[in-house]
Scaffold this active site. Sequence first.
Site, PDB file in Angstrom:
ATOM      1  N   LYS B  97       0.813  -1.222   0.000  1.00 52.46           N
ATOM      2  CA  LYS B  97       0.000   0.000   0.000  1.00 52.46           C
ATOM      3  C   LYS B  97       0.846   1.272   0.000  1.00 52.46           C
ATOM      4  CE  LYS B  97      -4.188  -1.849   0.221  1.00 52.46           C
ATOM      5  NZ  LYS B  97      -5.134  -1.690  -0.906  1.00 52.46           N
ATOM      6  N   GLU B 119      -9.745   5.996   3.108  1.00 56.81           N
ATOM      7  CA  GLU B 119     -10.516   4.931   3.745  1.00 56.81           C
ATOM      8  C   GLU B 119      -9.541   3.790   3.990  1.00 56.81           C
ATOM      9  OE1 GLU B 119     -10.304   5.202   0.476  1.00 56.81           O
ATOM     10  OE2 GLU B 119      -9.576   3.158   0.094  1.00 56.81           O
ATOM     11  N   SER B 390       1.735  -9.789  -0.564  1.00 57.87           N
ATOM     12  CA  SER B 390       1.395  -8.359  -0.542  1.00 57.87           C
ATOM     13  C   SER B 390       1.573  -7.683   0.817  1.00 57.87           C
ATOM     14  CB  SER B 390      -0.044  -8.172  -1.014  1.00 57.87           C
ATOM     15  OG  SER B 390      -0.919  -8.960  -0.240  1.00 57.87           O
TER      16      SER B 390
END
Lengths: 219, 408
Positions: B97, B119, B390
Amino acid sequence: MPFSDPTADGPAIARASQRAIQAGGGLDATLRAAKEIRAQSAAPIILFGYYNPILVRGEAKTVDDAAASGVDGLLVVDLPLDEGVELRTRAATHDMPIIPLVTPATLPSRLDQIRALDRKKIGFVYYVSVTGVTGAANANLNKAATAAAAVRAAVNAPVVIGFGVDGPEKARAAATGADGVVIGTAIVRRVENADSLDDGIAEVSSFLGEIRGALGPNG
Amino acid sequence: MQAPASSSNPGYFGPYGGRFVAETLVAALDELTAAVDSIVHGKEFQKEWRDLLANYVGRPTPLSEATRLARAIDPESKLISRLFLKREDLCHTGAHKINNALGQVLLAKKMGKKRVIAETGAGQHGVATATACALFDVPCEIYMGAEDVLRQAPNVERMALFGARVIAVTDGSRTLKDAMNSAIRDWVTNVKDTYYCIGSAAGPHPYPSLVAELQTVIGEEARAQIIDRTGGLPDAVVACVGGGSNAIGIFRGFMKDESVALYGVEAAGEGLNSTRHAATLTKGRVGVLHGSKSYVLCDDGGQITEAHSVSAGLDYPGVGPEHAWLKDTGRARYISATDQEALAAAQLVAQTEGILPALETSHPFAKLTDVATELAAKKAGPKTLLLCCSGRGDKDLETLMRAREERA
């Protein structure tokens, strides 16, 4: 037309949507209600809601059924001009307008886009008084009325003002620059707070009486 | 067969994508689209962002070969010859991210925005955004579902330490969907000087393209690394799909390599035949949620249904529009893993490789045998698989420990 995720609405209308859905409400029920109202009243009916229920039900079927139920127009909050071509085209076969929204953030080029559309396809323009969600407490309706009057001149169509109109004073201010005033949250709140259906009807009738009084003989 | 947004139909991947938003946001999305062109595609931005990726995030992330795991799954190497992990879990803040968050907050700064909102589901995007905002000195508010605040408590504390304000959202299912509703309402209200940093390759145009572009670094690195290590391309690339940002990032590196199968793994929750899952591409239908047309989980009346997954990051009833197009064209295949399969996979990966994957990432780990079996049906011989690892599972300790106790 209730929707589970009304991202342009404040808490009051979002809660109303949830209540409606939990009670079995949805697009089908809304169309049935419109038909019942149409059988008893000649008042124009505009349905307001979001795109997903219409898309899932089918754009053509929804528009056709809406027309057959006596609906006079649709306002789809999350379907801006560019994405609404198909729905507008289908609705036009019934002379049913898809009401466009204009906000303080709307660029002049989009007003030209609206002006270029057939008036039958838009009916009127809904001017959103604030950058914000419905039920905003801080709406400046005097400012909105000035802006709405300019929009009316630019698009050459009637303009109504909504968002944040919570009483007679703000309605009167809004009406100075517009052809109509939209009241949503203030009504929905009265319904939500009512002890019974009769109580709710009485509350809303008296509230709308005050608004009409403030708007004068044509209110 | 890549389907970029075409100029005649901007922001669309085949029939998916677009901009289904309130009119108030249209001008802001126009402004953002122009800024992506003029700023993100400019030399100065690319230099600063790449420099941050190298010297702050720790890129390139390693490509680890997972030999013990491969043998645990397939002892005789009949299906899987070699298994490689693209280690996004080793990124600063613990997941991919940060690649996107740094890019978008840098963009916000250059656009002159005064405030950033985001969010978050698992909290990884929230942490990444809070991190980037601390680094760039921008006020930051993060919307997070109240349910996720409970199950990802460590990430909530981290965001607060970075100076971000975390707003617990108590509407609806109290998860990622509702956090996104609240973030959109905030943006509609404060659109003039607020930048909305979306964490997934979803939302209205240009977000799906922008996020994918900022995550493509995963695929570019992985492709070069695996060629360097094995002398060739993998047979398949596997990644988890919630909104789908890590998957689209690694897929884009291999999109034109037609010999490479692309697999997205969704969350099957308590089972695809239950109502408690988040397998949007597998079980959903075409709809519109949070600004774009894609697959969604909704009922016959078009009301969005609540998703469920043990993994907060996959607990979302929508998916990025590019994945919808990759599914329809057949370029990528989407399968799913249940909560139990993911929890078991997390444990196995930890014990064989000394790597604790995030619960999101545990979903593709759970499906390696299925992927290899499918590939074997088309072409004989053991396969080389590449999995996008991830994120790391530190945030999921409580859920993992509880699952361990329940098994014991």
